[in-house]
Write a protein that holds these residues in place. Structure first.
Motif, PDB file in Angstrom:
ATOM      1  N   PHE A   9      -0.309   0.759 -15.113  1.00 18.45           N
ATOM      2  CA  PHE A   9      -0.252   1.579 -13.904  1.00 18.45           C
ATOM      3  C   PHE A   9      -0.256   3.073 -14.203  1.00 18.45           C
ATOM      4  CE2 PHE A   9       0.536  -2.323 -11.707  1.00 18.45           C
ATOM      5  CZ  PHE A   9       0.107  -2.079 -10.418  1.00 18.45           C
ATOM      6  N   GLY A  10      -0.202   3.451 -15.469  1.00 20.86           N
ATOM      7  CA  GLY A  10      -0.290   4.870 -15.800  1.00 20.86           C
ATOM      8  C   GLY A  10      -1.588   5.475 -15.314  1.00 20.86           C
ATOM      9  N   GLN A  11      -2.689   4.778 -15.499  1.00 22.42           N
ATOM     10  CA  GLN A  11      -3.985   5.290 -15.070  1.00 22.42           C
ATOM     11  C   GLN A  11      -4.121   5.242 -13.547  1.00 22.42           C
ATOM     12  OE1 GLN A  11      -6.992   2.850 -16.919  1.00 22.42           O
ATOM     13  NE2 GLN A  11      -5.929   0.943 -16.416  1.00 22.42           N
ATOM     14  N   ILE A  12      -3.444   4.268 -12.899  1.00 14.90           N
ATOM     15  CA  ILE A  12      -3.431   4.208 -11.436  1.00 14.90           C
ATOM     16  C   ILE A  12      -2.697   5.431 -10.884  1.00 14.90           C
ATOM     17  CG2 ILE A  12      -2.657   2.893  -9.424  1.00 14.90           C
ATOM     18  CD1 ILE A  12      -4.767   1.363 -10.867  1.00 14.90           C
ATOM     19  N   GLU A  13      -1.558   5.762 -11.475  1.00 13.49           N
ATOM     20  CA  GLU A  13      -0.783   6.927 -11.051  1.00 13.49           C
ATOM     21  C   GLU A  13      -1.576   8.210 -11.263  1.00 13.49           C
ATOM     22  OE1 GLU A  13       2.837   6.779 -13.242  1.00 13.49           O
ATOM     23  OE2 GLU A  13       3.792   5.320 -11.901  1.00 13.49           O
ATOM     24  N   GLU A  14      -2.256   8.304 -12.399  1.00 12.25           N
ATOM     25  CA  GLU A  14      -3.030   9.516 -12.703  1.00 12.25           C
ATOM     26  C   GLU A  14      -4.116   9.744 -11.653  1.00 12.25           C
ATOM     27  OE1 GLU A  14      -5.515  11.547 -16.425  1.00 12.25           O
ATOM     28  OE2 GLU A  14      -4.950   9.412 -16.496  1.00 12.25           O
ATOM     29  N   LEU A  15      -4.842   8.685 -11.296  1.00 14.55           N
ATOM     30  CA  LEU A  15      -5.894   8.817 -10.293  1.00 14.55           C
ATOM     31  C   LEU A  15      -5.311   9.157  -8.927  1.00 14.55           C
ATOM     32  CD1 LEU A  15      -8.840   8.617  -9.441  1.00 14.55           C
ATOM     33  CD2 LEU A  15      -8.543   6.126  -9.216  1.00 14.55           C
ATOM     34  N   ALA A  16      -4.218   8.501  -8.558  1.00 14.91           N
ATOM     35  CA  ALA A  16      -3.586   8.771  -7.265  1.00 14.91           C
ATOM     36  C   ALA A  16      -3.127  10.225  -7.179  1.00 14.91           C
ATOM     37  CB  ALA A  16      -2.408   7.820  -7.049  1.00 14.91           C
ATOM     38  N   ASN A  17      -2.491  10.721  -8.226  1.00 20.07           N
ATOM     39  CA  ASN A  17      -2.036  12.111  -8.235  1.00 20.07           C
ATOM     40  C   ASN A  17      -3.198  13.078  -8.135  1.00 20.07           C
ATOM     41  OD1 ASN A  17       0.654  11.360  -8.469  1.00 20.07           O
ATOM     42  ND2 ASN A  17       0.648  11.430 -10.706  1.00 20.07           N
ATOM     43  N   LEU A  18      -4.282  12.772  -8.818  1.00 19.69           N
ATOM     44  CA  LEU A  18      -5.459  13.643  -8.815  1.00 19.69           C
ATOM     45  C   LEU A  18      -6.072  13.730  -7.421  1.00 19.69           C
ATOM     46  CD1 LEU A  18      -7.217  15.306 -10.777  1.00 19.69           C
ATOM     47  CD2 LEU A  18      -8.602  13.255 -11.124  1.00 19.69           C
ATOM     48  N   LEU A  19      -5.982  12.630  -6.668  1.00 18.77           N
ATOM     49  CA  LEU A  19      -6.541  12.587  -5.315  1.00 18.77           C
ATOM     50  C   LEU A  19      -5.537  13.013  -4.246  1.00 18.77           C
ATOM     51  CD1 LEU A  19      -8.483   9.202  -5.588  1.00 18.77           C
ATOM     52  CD2 LEU A  19      -9.464  11.497  -5.548  1.00 18.77           C
ATOM     53  N   GLY A  20      -4.335  13.394  -4.676  1.00 18.26           N
ATOM     54  CA  GLY A  20      -3.313  13.801  -3.720  1.00 18.26           C
ATOM     55  C   GLY A  20      -2.753  12.639  -2.930  1.00 18.26           C
ATOM     56  N   GLY A  21      -2.779  11.453  -3.535  1.00 15.35           N
ATOM     57  CA  GLY A  21      -2.309  10.268  -2.829  1.00 15.35           C
ATOM     58  C   GLY A  21      -1.096   9.645  -3.476  1.00 15.35           C
ATOM     59  N   THR A  22      -0.921   8.355  -3.262  1.00 10.57           N
ATOM     60  CA  THR A  22       0.221   7.644  -3.802  1.00 10.57           C
ATOM     61  C   THR A  22      -0.208   6.266  -4.296  1.00 10.57           C
ATOM     62  OG1 THR A  22       2.551   7.115  -3.353  1.00 10.57           O
ATOM     63  CG2 THR A  22       0.963   6.504  -1.661  1.00 10.57           C
ATOM     64  N   VAL A  23       0.686   5.607  -5.005  1.00 11.14           N
ATOM     65  CA  VAL A  23       0.387   4.319  -5.630  1.00 11.14           C
ATOM     66  C   VAL A  23       0.831   3.167  -4.742  1.00 11.14           C
ATOM     67  CG1 VAL A  23       0.903   2.808  -7.600  1.00 11.14           C
ATOM     68  CG2 VAL A  23       0.527   5.261  -7.956  1.00 11.14           C
ATOM     69  N   GLY A  24      -0.019   2.144  -4.650  1.00 10.19           N
ATOM     70  CA  GLY A  24       0.333   0.913  -3.975  1.00 10.19           C
ATOM     71  C   GLY A  24       0.136  -0.245  -4.937  1.00 10.19           C
ATOM     72  N   CYS A  25       0.484  -1.439  -4.500  1.00  9.85           N
ATOM     73  CA  CYS A  25       0.302  -2.613  -5.365  1.00  9.85           C
ATOM     74  C   CYS A  25       0.295  -3.872  -4.521  1.00  9.85           C
ATOM     75  CB  CYS A  25       1.381  -2.682  -6.440  1.00  9.85           C
ATOM     76  SG  CYS A  25       3.049  -2.939  -5.806  1.00  9.85           S
ATOM     77  N   SER A  26      -0.062  -4.977  -5.149  1.00  6.78           N
ATOM     78  CA  SER A  26      -0.084  -6.272  -4.480  1.00  6.78           C
ATOM     79  C   SER A  26       1.244  -6.991  -4.674  1.00  6.78           C
ATOM     80  CB  SER A  26      -1.230  -7.126  -5.037  1.00  6.78           C
ATOM     81  OG  SER A  26      -1.012  -7.398  -6.410  1.00  6.78           O
ATOM     82  N   ARG A  27       1.407  -8.109  -3.966  1.00  3.27           N
ATOM     83  CA  ARG A  27       2.678  -8.832  -4.027  1.00  3.27           C
ATOM     84  C   ARG A  27       2.940  -9.395  -5.419  1.00  3.27           C
ATOM     85  NH1 ARG A  27       3.838 -13.623   0.166  1.00  3.27           N
ATOM     86  NH2 ARG A  27       2.044 -14.521  -0.924  1.00  3.27           N
ATOM     87  N   VAL A  28       1.897  -9.872  -6.108  1.00  2.00           N
ATOM     88  CA  VAL A  28       2.109 -10.444  -7.429  1.00  2.00           C
ATOM     89  C   VAL A  28       2.659  -9.404  -8.403  1.00  2.00           C
ATOM     90  CG1 VAL A  28      -0.237  -9.979  -8.280  1.00  2.00           C
ATOM     91  CG2 VAL A  28       1.057 -11.909  -9.210  1.00  2.00           C
ATOM     92  N   VAL A  29       2.316  -8.156  -8.173  1.00  4.40           N
ATOM     93  CA  VAL A  29       2.801  -7.074  -9.037  1.00  4.40           C
ATOM     94  C   VAL A  29       4.302  -6.882  -8.859  1.00  4.40           C
ATOM     95  CG1 VAL A  29       2.720  -4.581  -9.408  1.00  4.40           C
ATOM     96  CG2 VAL A  29       0.594  -5.883  -9.232  1.00  4.40           C
ATOM     97  N   THR A  30       4.759  -6.845  -7.594  1.00  2.00           N
ATOM     98  CA  THR A  30       6.203  -6.670  -7.371  1.00  2.00           C
ATOM     99  C   THR A  30       6.964  -7.926  -7.779  1.00  2.00           C
ATOM    100  OG1 THR A  30       5.986  -7.380  -5.060  1.00  2.00           O
ATOM    101  CG2 THR A  30       5.833  -5.039  -5.497  1.00  2.00           C
ATOM    102  N   SER A  31       6.362  -9.098  -7.553  1.00  2.00           N
ATOM    103  CA  SER A  31       7.019 -10.344  -7.949  1.00  2.00           C
ATOM    104  C   SER A  31       7.193 -10.425  -9.462  1.00  2.00           C
ATOM    105  CB  SER A  31       6.205 -11.550  -7.463  1.00  2.00           C
ATOM    106  OG  SER A  31       6.139 -11.581  -6.052  1.00  2.00           O
ATOM    107  N   SER A  32       6.272  -9.798 -10.188  1.00  2.00           N
ATOM    108  CA  SER A  32       6.355  -9.782 -11.655  1.00  2.00           C
ATOM    109  C   SER A  32       7.274  -8.688 -12.171  1.00  2.00           C
ATOM    110  CB  SER A  32       4.946  -9.591 -12.243  1.00  2.00           C
ATOM    111  OG  SER A  32       4.083 -10.638 -11.852  1.00  2.00           O
TER     112      SER A  32
END
Length: 319
Positions: free
Chosen positions: A215-238
Motif C-alpha cells: 500500500f506504500g505505492q497506493i498512498e504515494e499515488l493518492a497523495n500525489l492526486l490530492g486524494g485518500t486511500v481506500g480498500c476492499s473488505r478482504v484487505v481489512t479482514s486480513s
C-alpha cells in the motif's frame, strides 16, 4: 414536522447528514434536527444553513463517542415529545443502526436506504436492496415514518438559513442503553486529512496489492492526486488496512470525481460502495474481473508496474 438525526464524531459532521437534511426539506414540512452528544451543539450553524430551524442536543454523562442504543433511546424521548411526521437519517452504518434502535423501541417498521420518499397514508418509498442491484417500491404502514436516506441519492442543497436554535435535553437512559459503547480508539483508524466521504479522488487497493507493504505505492499515488486511500473488505479482514478505509456495503459508500481500483476483483459488496463515482479507473491483471463492467477506463496489467508508471508520469506532468 420532519426530524433529522444529524450524525457527528466528536463534533465533526458526517457530510451525509446534509443530504438527509436536504431530502427532509423536499418533503415540504418544517425541519428540525437532533444530535447525540453535547459536542454536536457546535453544528447549529451548518444544520441551520441546510434548513433545520431547531437543533435538539441530547446530553447525558453516559453518552460517549458512539452509544447506538442510547441514541435510539434519546430519539424515542424526543419523538414522543415532538410527534414528527417522519424521522430521517443518513443511510450510513451509524445512521441505520441508530434508527433501527428507535424503531425497535417504538415497535414500528424502519425503511432503510430510501432514494425517494412520499409521505401519506400509507407512506411510500423507493429503497435500494441487494447492495443496490434492486430498487424496491414499498408502502410503509405506520403513522410515523422512520427512514434512512440512501447515500448520494440526494445532492446536498443549502437553504441559506441562519443558525438553528439550540435546545438541550437529557434523555432518560437505562444502564442497558450504554452497555455497548466505544471504550478506546486505535490511532491507526484516523490519520487526519480528507475522509473517504469527502474525497474527490480515492485510490483503492484490494487483494492484488499483495500485503500491507504494497500500500506504500497506493498512498504515494493518492497523495500525489490530492486524494485518500481506500480498500476492499478482504484487505481489512486480513488486517492490512483499518476498517475506516474500507469502501463497500459494510464499509463507506463513496462518490468521488475519480475512483482508481487497483487489484480489486469487484465483489457486489465493493461495487455497491463505489459505483456512484463519476469516473472509475480499474487496474487489474484479469480481463474478466467483474469490476471492469463498471470501469470508464481499464488498464489490464500488474498494478506493481502500472502504479509506479502512473506516479512517474503525473510527477513529470506536474513539473
Amino acid at each position: 414536522m420532519i426530524l433529522v438525526l444529524v450524525d457527528h464524531d466528536r463534533g465533526e459532521l458526517d457530510q451525509l447528514s446534509l443530504r438527509a437534511l436536504t431530502a427532509a426539506r423536499k418533503l415540504g414540512q418544517d425541519v428540525e434536527a437532533i444530535v447525540i452528544g453535547k459536542e454536536g451543539a457546535a453544528l447549529a450553524g451548518i444544520v441551520g444553513e441546510y434548513g433545520a430551524k431547531v437543533l435538539h442536543v441530547a446530553s447525558h454523562a453516559n453518552l460517549t463517542d458512539y452509544t447506538p442504543m442510547a441514541s435510539g433511546r434519546a430519539l424515542k424521548d424526543l419523538v414522543e415529545k415532538l410527534k414528527p411526521a417522519a424521522v430521517l437519517a443518513a443511510g450510513s452504518p451509524r445512521g441505520n443502526e441508530q434508527l433501527a434502535h428507535l424503531a425497535a423501541f417504538l415497535d414500528l417498521p424502519m425503511a432503510a436506504e430510501c432514494s425517494e420518499i412520499t409521505l401519506g397514508s400509507p407512506h411510500h418509498v423507493l429503497r435500494a436492496r441487494w447492495a443496490g442491484n434492486l430498487i424496491e417500491s414499498a408502502n410503509v404502514h405506520s403513522d410515523l415514518l422512520i427512514a434512512s436516506v440512501l447515500a448520494f441519492s440526494t445532492e446536498p442543497e443549502s437553504a441559506n438559513g441562519g443558525a438553528a436554535t439550540v435546545v438541550d435535553f437529557e434523555p432518560a437512559l437505562e444502564p442497558a442503553d450504554y452497555a455497548v459503547k466505544v471504550l478506546s480508539r486505535d490511532a491507526g483508524e484516523s490519520k487526519g486529512g480528507v475522509t473517504l466521504v469527502d474525497a474527490k479522488v480515492i485510490v483503492s487497493g484490494g487483494r492484488g496489492v499483495g500485503g500491507p507493504d504494497g500500500f506504500g505505492q497506493i498512498e504515494e499515488l493518492a497523495n500525489l492526486l490530492g486524494g485518500t486511500v481506500g480498500c476492499s473488505r478482504v484487505v481489512t479482514s486480513s488486517g492490512w488496512r483499518p476498517h475506516a478505509e474500507q469502501v463497500g456495503q459494510t464499509g463507506t459508500k463513496v462518490a468521488p470525481d475519480l475512483y482508481i481500483a487497483a487489484g480489486i476483483s469487484g465483489a457486489m459488496q465493493h461495487i455497491a460502495g463505489m459505483k456512484n463515482s463519476k469516473t472509475i479507473v480499474v487496474i487489474n491483471t484479469d480481463p474478466e474481473a467483474p469490476i471492469l463492467s463498471y470501469a470508464d477506463y481499464a488498464i489490464i496489467g500488474d498494478l506493481h508496474q502500472v502504479i509506479p508508471a502512473l506516479t512517474s508520469a503525473i510527477r513529470q506532468a506536474k513539473g
